[in-house]
Design a protein around this motif. Structure first.
Motif, PDB file in Angstrom:
ATOM      1  N   VAL A 276       0.650  -1.160   0.214  1.00 22.78           N
ATOM      2  CA  VAL A 276       0.235   0.506  -0.091  1.00 22.78           C
ATOM      3  C   VAL A 276       0.509   1.267  -0.193  1.00 22.78           C
ATOM      4  N   TYR A 277       2.414   1.578   0.654  1.00 28.80           N
ATOM      5  CA  TYR A 277       2.665   1.743   0.854  1.00 28.80           C
ATOM      6  C   TYR A 277       3.500   2.959  -0.213  1.00 28.80           C
ATOM      7  N   MET A 278       3.913   1.682  -0.707  1.00 35.15           N
ATOM      8  CA  MET A 278       4.238   2.195  -2.643  1.00 35.15           C
ATOM      9  C   MET A 278       3.104   2.381  -3.455  1.00 35.15           C
ATOM     10  N   TRP A 279       2.073   1.837  -3.471  1.00 36.50           N
ATOM     11  CA  TRP A 279       1.093   2.561  -4.324  1.00 36.50           C
ATOM     12  C   TRP A 279       0.706   3.575  -4.056  1.00 36.50           C
ATOM     13  N   ASP A 280       0.387   4.213  -3.096  1.00 40.32           N
ATOM     14  CA  ASP A 280       0.228   5.437  -2.352  1.00 40.32           C
ATOM     15  C   ASP A 280       1.003   5.948  -2.953  1.00 40.32           C
ATOM     16  N   ASN A 281       2.639   6.282  -3.307  1.00 39.70           N
ATOM     17  CA  ASN A 281       3.477   7.164  -3.703  1.00 39.70           C
ATOM     18  C   ASN A 281       3.211   7.624  -5.048  1.00 39.70           C
ATOM     19  N   LEU A 282       3.443   5.710  -5.781  1.00 42.38           N
ATOM     20  CA  LEU A 282       3.075   6.561  -7.279  1.00 42.38           C
ATOM     21  C   LEU A 282       2.027   7.272  -6.857  1.00 42.38           C
ATOM     22  N   LYS A 283       0.153   6.811  -6.538  1.00 42.45           N
ATOM     23  CA  LYS A 283      -0.285   7.604  -7.115  1.00 42.45           C
ATOM     24  C   LYS A 283      -0.242   9.031  -6.795  1.00 42.45           C
ATOM     25  N   THR A 284       0.603   9.274  -5.646  1.00 46.84           N
ATOM     26  CA  THR A 284       1.100  11.084  -5.224  1.00 46.84           C
ATOM     27  C   THR A 284       1.541  11.743  -6.512  1.00 46.84           C
ATOM     28  N   LEU A 285       2.183  10.847  -7.003  1.00 48.93           N
ATOM     29  CA  LEU A 285       3.289  11.279  -7.968  1.00 48.93           C
ATOM     30  C   LEU A 285       2.838  11.629  -8.940  1.00 48.93           C
ATOM     31  N   HIS A 291      -0.429  16.125 -16.588  1.00 52.52           N
ATOM     32  CA  HIS A 291      -1.028  17.611 -17.392  1.00 52.52           C
ATOM     33  C   HIS A 291       0.100  16.794 -18.544  1.00 52.52           C
ATOM     34  N   ARG A 292       0.120  15.878 -18.991  1.00 53.08           N
ATOM     35  CA  ARG A 292       0.642  15.429 -19.869  1.00 53.08           C
ATOM     36  C   ARG A 292       0.117  14.653 -20.709  1.00 53.08           C
ATOM     37  N   VAL A 293      -0.397  14.567 -22.354  1.00 48.42           N
ATOM     38  CA  VAL A 293      -0.979  14.478 -22.441  1.00 48.42           C
ATOM     39  C   VAL A 293      -1.007  12.117 -23.258  1.00 48.42           C
ATOM     40  N   LYS A 294       0.706  12.713 -23.101  1.00 48.00           N
ATOM     41  CA  LYS A 294       1.479  11.283 -22.920  1.00 48.00           C
ATOM     42  C   LYS A 294       1.159   9.895 -21.685  1.00 48.00           C
ATOM     43  N   VAL A 295       1.155  10.556 -20.688  1.00 46.49           N
ATOM     44  CA  VAL A 295       0.821   9.641 -19.254  1.00 46.49           C
ATOM     45  C   VAL A 295      -0.314   9.295 -19.373  1.00 46.49           C
ATOM     46  N   ILE A 296      -1.354  10.201 -19.650  1.00 48.90           N
ATOM     47  CA  ILE A 296      -2.940   9.941 -20.377  1.00 48.90           C
ATOM     48  C   ILE A 296      -3.441   8.765 -21.299  1.00 48.90           C
ATOM     49  N   LEU A 350      -5.220   1.081  -9.806  1.00 44.50           N
ATOM     50  CA  LEU A 350      -4.477   2.335 -11.156  1.00 44.50           C
ATOM     51  C   LEU A 350      -5.593   3.003 -11.768  1.00 44.50           C
ATOM     52  N   ILE A 351      -6.970   2.478 -11.912  1.00 44.84           N
ATOM     53  CA  ILE A 351      -8.251   3.040 -12.292  1.00 44.84           C
ATOM     54  C   ILE A 351      -8.432   4.589 -11.167  1.00 44.84           C
ATOM     55  N   TYR A 352      -8.082   4.833  -9.880  1.00 41.50           N
ATOM     56  CA  TYR A 352      -8.177   5.129  -9.154  1.00 41.50           C
ATOM     57  C   TYR A 352      -6.684   6.542  -9.289  1.00 41.50           C
ATOM     58  N   ILE A 353      -5.904   6.172 -10.580  1.00 41.92           N
ATOM     59  CA  ILE A 353      -4.218   6.594  -9.879  1.00 41.92           C
ATOM     60  C   ILE A 353      -4.417   7.860  -9.995  1.00 41.92           C
ATOM     61  N   LEU A 354      -5.291   7.703 -11.062  1.00 41.60           N
ATOM     62  CA  LEU A 354      -5.551   9.664 -11.888  1.00 41.60           C
ATOM     63  C   LEU A 354      -6.372  10.288 -11.656  1.00 41.60           C
ATOM     64  N   GLY A 355      -6.633  10.191 -10.628  1.00 42.56           N
ATOM     65  CA  GLY A 355      -7.434  11.538  -9.321  1.00 42.56           C
ATOM     66  C   GLY A 355      -9.220  11.685 -10.487  1.00 42.56           C
ATOM     67  N   ASN A 356      -9.497  12.893  -9.890  1.00 44.64           N
ATOM     68  CA  ASN A 356     -10.040  13.097 -10.364  1.00 44.64           C
ATOM     69  C   ASN A 356     -10.367  13.856 -11.675  1.00 44.64           C
ATOM     70  N   PRO A 357     -10.588  13.534 -12.588  1.00 42.52           N
ATOM     71  CA  PRO A 357     -10.567  13.254 -14.319  1.00 42.52           C
ATOM     72  C   PRO A 357     -10.985  15.167 -14.949  1.00 42.52           C
ATOM     73  N   ASN A 358     -11.737  15.263 -13.995  1.00 39.51           N
ATOM     74  CA  ASN A 358     -12.080  16.930 -14.688  1.00 39.51           C
ATOM     75  C   ASN A 358     -11.694  17.970 -13.532  1.00 39.51           C
TER      76      ASN A 358
END
Length: 1358
Positions: A276-285, A291-296, A350-358
């Motif tokens: 959980v610690y590693m996944w949380d760090n990945l989500k934070t970063l 803001h980059r299209v290639k990441v999306i 990974l679905i929720y790693i993006l955060g709110n797309p709005n």
């Protein structure tokens, strides 16, 4: 040693014992690193052309782990050198690549599977990240000793400048390191410990964050301008658009973004970490990089692959994917085999790693919403694969489940106001529509979701064009779902349809097609909810109301419905649902005029057919208006649309009762338009292309002519119809005056021309103004001019197709001499060699075939007019519409005549004759009829190879009341059927005769059938079917015939006759010869031995024995083969006979065997069957019974009209002959169309696949799904047609909603048209009339007597 960002993020801490060269001068560092690295470089491979023994191996330099650590401290520092020293950096990369993937130092090889080996790998990964630190340009001068390798690796700009592109070189180095790290993860990942994976992932996160949080440097992507730079701290530089031109970090980030994110996510998945610690760090970063299209893009590809794999884990190999496939672009795709638990966990994280797309920039927001849509689509496609479903898969996630995951994001996305967010907002609305269009299998949608969805749709339909388009594209089946309160959206969708279809804004063909599909679900709703209020919000749509600039058709529609809908508002003044009808009618009719795509035009024609069926009882003027609009557009459509228009007009002919009441001139105008249409196509040189159109137009014209008695009163229209039919009949025979196009008598030709011209002009003068556009009448003007028959043909200066009859073409071809070039020169011309005339000025085979088909269609149309106009169904016949032909049997009548003859002949014998016993008398009466008996009383003739004329002699002694004059019965067989006429010769006029009706004609009942006791039985002449209107006329000398009602009267009459004979004076032998003139003695018609003469008198007096007719009249000698062939022809149908199987199923899991056996059905299904046709008793039924496999007893659902007979085979009402699966399979083998009543419409395609797998040969499936009280959704499935457009069928189209009162009519019409479409696709279908005509012609050719004139006349007296 690792990049500082890792420590800043708190992921790892620097080791104080490392980085020993940090304090040394840069020159010393570079010299030391270069020398050590050069020594550790792997030897280059020998050239391929070298065949000598390899050079001896170099001595091992690093023989212990301590040696390796010392060397790594030196070599690893090379990744931090300035990019100007790229040569040294490339050497360090080569050393570490060799150590990771090829040959490791000896000191590490001795510590395999130990902590030393793991620490070795960790150190390499940590030092690799030093390369990802952006560095400014160095101020020091390049040292001359940096050479060779650096020169080969430096990147120079394309402009030819000598200054190297240091940022490009840096990016190239980073790409090389990323490839090495990814390869290490793939090859060594299985040996990595969890700690090694964690170190690797942490340093990769740090390297990625160091670059990806930078602002976007490439302004062409349009991303930097969405975030202002004011008020942002240094840690938020990734959100600013301010880019320092001297800072290489943004450019590096842009060029490395895709690669570094791809490697990071692949390594993360390969690590199988569930910390959980590693996944949380990945989500934070990760949120800081969005803001980059290639990441999306990478996120979309990863969650899509994980979603497919999760589906495969949950639903088996038939669904989803068996492995994890990540496909980002054409250049990168990866396949991973991961544990099931980790796949599910990683998918969720990974679905929720993006955060709110709005919160993303507009383009990224749109991409993220599209990615969510693809994930949802994966779940929606479960169970939709073709083929039978052989396993019971778990239920797919319903809408509530998916909304629990994404509803917050999607509903918030529908509220975005800025214009740049319009595309993403439209994508979110489309996703929501697709979710709510899916059936709910477990529980209905939550009220909260429904309320928010309805609100979003109402706002979306009124907002920007993108939202409106997305809603219509994804709402085709929305109104077929049982959603509570869904009908409140109907007014909004109606106005949206007007915006899309009638506003004049350019739209795509796909959008208009979806709009028509939505309209197909709305057509029955105004009448179904006619008393429901639309709400006060409807008045806000007055901007779409009446306007003086509206087309004439729109004003006509409003005036028509203003008269029909007097109560369009409730008592409180609120508008009601029925007020929507004129809006829907406007939409369809105006779209019919503006639509330019053929498939959409066909779709519209089907919708108009449905709308007329739904609303004609409520608005009688609607059929006439629709007919008129189609009539005006007929000449402007391409052939495929015109054929559909003819089919629609054929269906509209069934609403003649409304046309007769509301617009009597409508049939006349349409028929005149069809005449002009046919004439214009007959004037074309190439009839091959116009053949199908002419035949369809003939069929349509005939249906409208015989739909009522109106044409009898329209003399001019009748002449035009006859002229058009005459041109079609004479299309082959140019020398026949019947065609009115030959050179015959000038006076007759002129008279015919005047008749044709006057008929066209007289009817054409009454044609009203166009409803749609004046320009559409240009084609009609041309067609009207072409409709003037022979006048136009006489004046038209063009080469005729050919100038001789078809029967003369083959002899002409055979006798045509071969012309030489000399002959051509002498003749002043040459022989054509084109494909049109085959070199002889004659038509090709294709042209002849087309003309023959046109001639056959015209003859059939004329025959139908002559036989059916005012004579269908046959009046007084209890058979009703089930039999067009006569059911009277000449063979049964002949058996009765022969039986009576034998009885009379036996009575003339002496009573004491030997063998005259009662048993012998019975044997004589029951003896079969011989050919001699047939030849005595029957005559068969072939007339013009088209008609078989049978004449049955009716002797006077065979009738109950003696017939003193010759009588006979004529049996006529032609392409239209079998007909029986009974007649007798009359010499005197019965002035005092009083006609009395013996049997009053009962009211006609089309559904009545003959009972078992009503079968035709031999009766006294005149013989007529039972329950027919028969009038008897008393004879002139009835009073002279004594009454024989009692035996006493009979005895007294015999005594009187005997006394008269006794009182007569006996002749004297020597009596004087009488010389007075006496009249000749009349022939005794009561003599059973008297030769037959009625047929000879009839033929002679009607002119059939004239010399001019002799060439068309041929006797048919009576043989057993002839009689058998006549019986076979009598079994041929006169109309199209269609079997349709109707099945009942409760859900898609029902087995085919269960559907074919007797089962409990619903009341709605039983009502539907009775709407398809009427029940008939197969024991007495005289029409088509659905096939020879049917039981001779039982009940069948039957329908018949002037043109078709349909039997709906329902296995629940009657059983087939025999027992077993073979008989039940006949329900699957015989039909071309299968109708399935499906209580639960979920996965109807799977049920169709199961029926097909069971051996069903049907090509079209109509699934009827109840969706509301009185509303039904129709699903159309096709098999064996490929991916052909379903608009070839009709009037019901796939996904349409039909009300109860029109369901039976429309389903029956669709089944008939689908059957015709399937026949046409086979290419070998012939109409029943053509089949009968062909067989009759074959009979005439086979059995006609080849005899001379003398023999022909001699046989009349034999």
């Amino acid at each position: 040693m690792f990049i500082d960002r890792v420590a800043e993020l708190g992921l790892l801490e620097h080791d104080p014992d490392s980085n020993i060269l940090r304090g040394f001068p840069l020159g010393v560092q570079k010299a030391l690193i270069a020398q050590v690295t050069h020594c550790l470089l792997p030897p280059p491979p020998p050239p391929s052309y070298v065949t000598a023994s390899p050079t001896p191996q170099q001595p091992e330099l690093l023989t212990s782990p301590a040696h390796v650590r010392w060397a790594m401290e030196i070599v690893g520092q090379g990744f931090a050198l300035p990019i100007e020293d790229s040569g040294v950096i490339w050497m360090t990369v080569a050393v570490y690549e060799s150590w990771l993937l090829n040959k490791r130092p000896v000191g590490i090889d001795q510590a395999i599977d130990t902590a030393v080996e793991q620490r070795f790998w960790q150190t390499i990964f940590e030092q690799f990240t030093l390369l990802f630190q952006p560095r400014p340009k160095s101020e020091m001068q390049q040292n001359p000793w940096i050479h060779d390798r650096s020169k080969s690796k430096d990147h120079h700009p394309a402009g030819g400048s000598d200054e190297p592109d240091l940022v490009g070189t840096h990016v190239e180095l980073c790409h090389a390191v990323l490839r090495i790290v990814c390869s290490a993860g793939r090859t060594l990942g299985a040996r990595f410990s969890e700690e090694t994976w964690i170190v690797l992932l942490k340093v990769m996160m740090g390297a990625a964050d160091c670059l990806l949080r930078e602002p976007v440097a490439d302004l062409s992507g349009g991303l930097s301008s969405y975030f202002p730079a004011d008020g942002l701290s240094k840690t938020d530089r990734h959100q600013t658009a301010v880019v320092d031109a001297e800072d290489p970090a943004p450019r590096m980030a842009d060029e490395l973004c895709e690669h570094i994110v791809r490697v990071l996510l692949e390594l993360w998945l390969r690590s199988k970490l569930m910390s959980v610690y590693m996944w949380d760090n990945l989500k934070t970063l990760f949120v800081l990089w969005t803001h980059r299209v290639k990441v999306i893009h990478q996120w979309n590809a990863t969650i899509l692959g994980l979603s497919e794999r999760v589906v495969g884990l949950l639903y088996g190999h038939a669904e989803g994917a068996d492995k994890l496939y990540i496909d980002v672009s054409e250049t990168y795709s990866v396949t991973l085999e991961l544990p099931s638990e980790f796949v599910v966990y990683a998918w969720h994280r990974l679905i929720y790693i993006l955060g709110n797309p709005n919160t993303l920039p507009a383009p990224n927001f749109e991409l993220a919403i599209q990615g969510i849509g693809r994930v949802i689509h994966v779940w929606h496609t479960i169970g939709t694969a073709d083929g039978p479903i052989l396993h019971d898969a778990p239920s797919v996630p319903d809408g509530n489940t998916l909304l629990h995951m994404f509803a917050a994001w999607l509903f918030e996305a529908t509220t975005q106001v800025p214009l740049e967010y319009a595309d993403g907002k439209a994508a979110a609305l489309g996703i929501l529509c697709r979710i709510f269009c899916q059936p709910q299998r477990r529980s209905p949608f939550q009220a909260t979701y429904l309320e928010r969805f309805y609100t979003a749709l109402k706002e979306g339909l009124r907002s920007d064009p993108e939202s409106l388009t997305a809603i219509l594209l994804n709402s085709c089946s929305l109104f077929t779902q049982p959603l509570h309160g869904l009908r409140i959206l109907v007014p909004d969708f109606v106005i949206a349809l007007k915006r899309v279809l009638n506003s004049g804004i350019p739209t795509t063909a796909e959008l208009r097609r979806c709009a028509y599909s939505v309209a197909s679900c709305l057509l029955p709703l105004p009448n179904h909810f006619r008393g429901v209020s639309l709400g006060p919000a409807w008045d806000r749509y007055e901007m779409y109301g009446a306007s003086a600039d509206d087309p004439l058709v729109a004003r006509t529609v409003r005036a028509m419905y203003a008269k029909a809908n007097d109560g369009a508002r409730s008592e409180s003044g609120e508008p009601l649902f029925r007020q929507l009808k004129h809006h829907l009618c406007e939409i369809l009719l105006l779209s019919l005029h503006s639509e330019s795509v053929p498939s959409n035009s066909r779709y519209l024609l089907h919708l108009l057919g449905i709308f007329v069926a739904e609303d004609a009882p409520f608005c009688p003027g609607l059929p006439a208006l629709v007919v008129r609009c189609i009539q005006e557009m007929l000449t402007a459509w391409p052939p495929d649309v015109a054929k559909t228009a003819f089919q629609t007009l054929n269906g509209l002919a069934g609403y003649y009762k409304y046309l007769r009441r509301d617009n009597k001139s409508c049939p006349k105008e349409l028929v005149m338009t069809l005449c002009r249409y046919i004439d214009s196509h007959l004037d074309e040189d190439n009839l091959v292309a116009a053949q199908s159109l002419i035949i369809a137009a003939y069929d349509c014209m005939t249906r409208w002519v015989v739909c009522g008695q109106w044409i009898v009163e329209e003399r001019a229209t009748l002449l035009s119809v006859i002229a058009t039919l005459s041109r079609g009949i004479a299309v082959l025979d140019r020398e026949d005056e019947f065609g009115a196009v030959g050179d015959g008598d000038a006076g007759a030709q002129s008279a015919w021309n005047s008749v044709v011209a006057s008929s066209h002009t007289a009817s054409g003068s009454s044609t009203p103004a166009p409803l749609l556009s004046n320009t559409q009448r240009d084609a009609h003007a041309v067609a009207g001019a072409a409709g003037n028959g022979a006048n136009l043909l006489a004046e038209k200066k063009k080469v005729p197709r050919h100038g001789m009859a078809a029967s003369k073409l083959i002899p002409k071809l055979r006798s045509q001499p071969a012309q030489t070039k000399d002959a051509e020169h002498k003749g002043g011309g040459f022989v054509s060699t084109g494909t049109k005339d085959a070199g002889l000025g004659l038509p090709t085979f294709a042209s002849l075939t087309a003309e023959m088909m046109i001639k056959g269609a015209a003859e059939m149309a004329l025959s139908r007019m002559a036989n059916q106009l005012g004579n269908f169904p046959p009046y007084g016949e209890r058979t009703g519409v089930s039999s067009i032909s006569s059911i009277w049997s000449e063979e049964e009548e002949l058996q009765r005549i022969v039986k009576v003859q034998r009885q009379l002949q036996r009575a003339k014998r002496k009573p004491h004759a030997v063998g005259n016993s009662e048993d012998q008398a019975i044997a004589e009466d029951e003896a079969p009829v011989t050919l001699q008996d047939y030849k005595r009383y029957m005559r068969y003739y072939a007339f013009d190879k088209r008609t078989v004329l049978g004449i049955l002699e009716t002797p006077a002694w065979v009738t109950s009341v003696p017939q003193r004059t010759p009588a006979m019965t004529m049996i006529l067989r032609d392409s239209s059927g079998k007909y029986t006429w009974m007649g007798s010769m009359k010499y005197v006029e019965d002035d005092n005769a009083e006609w009395t009706s013996v049997i009053a004609p009962p009211p006609f009942d089309s559904s009545s059938e003959l009972s078992q006791n009503d079968r035709p039985q031999p009766r006294s002449y005149p013989y007529t079917p039972r329950n027919a209107a028969v009038c008897n006329l008393p004879s002139v000398n009835d009073s002279a015939i004594p009454s024989l009602e009692s035996s006493e009267e009979t005895d007294r009459w015999r005594d009187a006759v005997a006394r008269t004979a006794a009182a007569r004076p006996q002749p004297r032998a020597l009596a004087k010869t009488r010389t007075a003139a006496n009249p000749p003695q009349a022939a005794d018609p009561m003599d059973p031995d008297l030769p037959t003469a009625s047929f000879r008198l009839f033929l002679a007096q009607t002119g059939y024995l004239a010399a001019a007719t002799r060439g068309k009249m041929w006797p048919l000698p009576i043989t057993d083969a002839l009689l058998a062939e006549l019986r076979r022809i009598d079994t041929l149908p006169e109309r199209d006979c269609i079997p349709v199987t109707v099945l009942f199923a409760r859900c898609w899991r029902d087995g085919v065997e269960d559907m074919l056996k007797g089962r409990t059905i619903t009341r709605d299904f039983d009502e539907f069957i009775h709407c398809l046709g009427w029940p008939v008793d197969l024991a007495t039924h005289r029409g088509y019974n659905g096939g020879s496999w049917r039981s001779p007893t039982g009940t069948a659902c039957y329908f018949a009209s002037k043109h078709v007979e349909v039997v709906f085979n329902v296995p629940y009402y009657s059983q087939a002959t025999g027992a077993g699966a073979g008989v039940e399979d006949m329900y699957l083998v015989t039909p071309t169309v299968c109708v399935v009543w499906l209580e639960d419409g979920y996965r109807h395609a799977a049920l169709q696949a199961r029926i097909v797998a069971a051996g069903c040969l049907a090509q079209v499936y109509l699934f009827i799904v109840p969706i509301h009280d009185g509303l039904f959704c129709i699903k159309v499935g096709k098999v064996g047609f490929g991916e052909e457009d379903k608009t070839t069928l009709g009037p019901i189209i796939d996904g349409a909603v039909i009300s109860r009162h029109s369901l039976g009519t429309l389903v029956r019409a669709t089944a008939v048209r689908a059957h015709a479409s399937c026949r046409a696709s086979k290419g070998n279908y012939r109409r029943p009339a053509l089949v009968r005509r062909h067989d009759i012609e074959g009979l005439c050719n086979k059995f006609r007597a080849t005899q001379g004139v003398g023999r022909f006349y001699a046989d009349l007296f034999s």
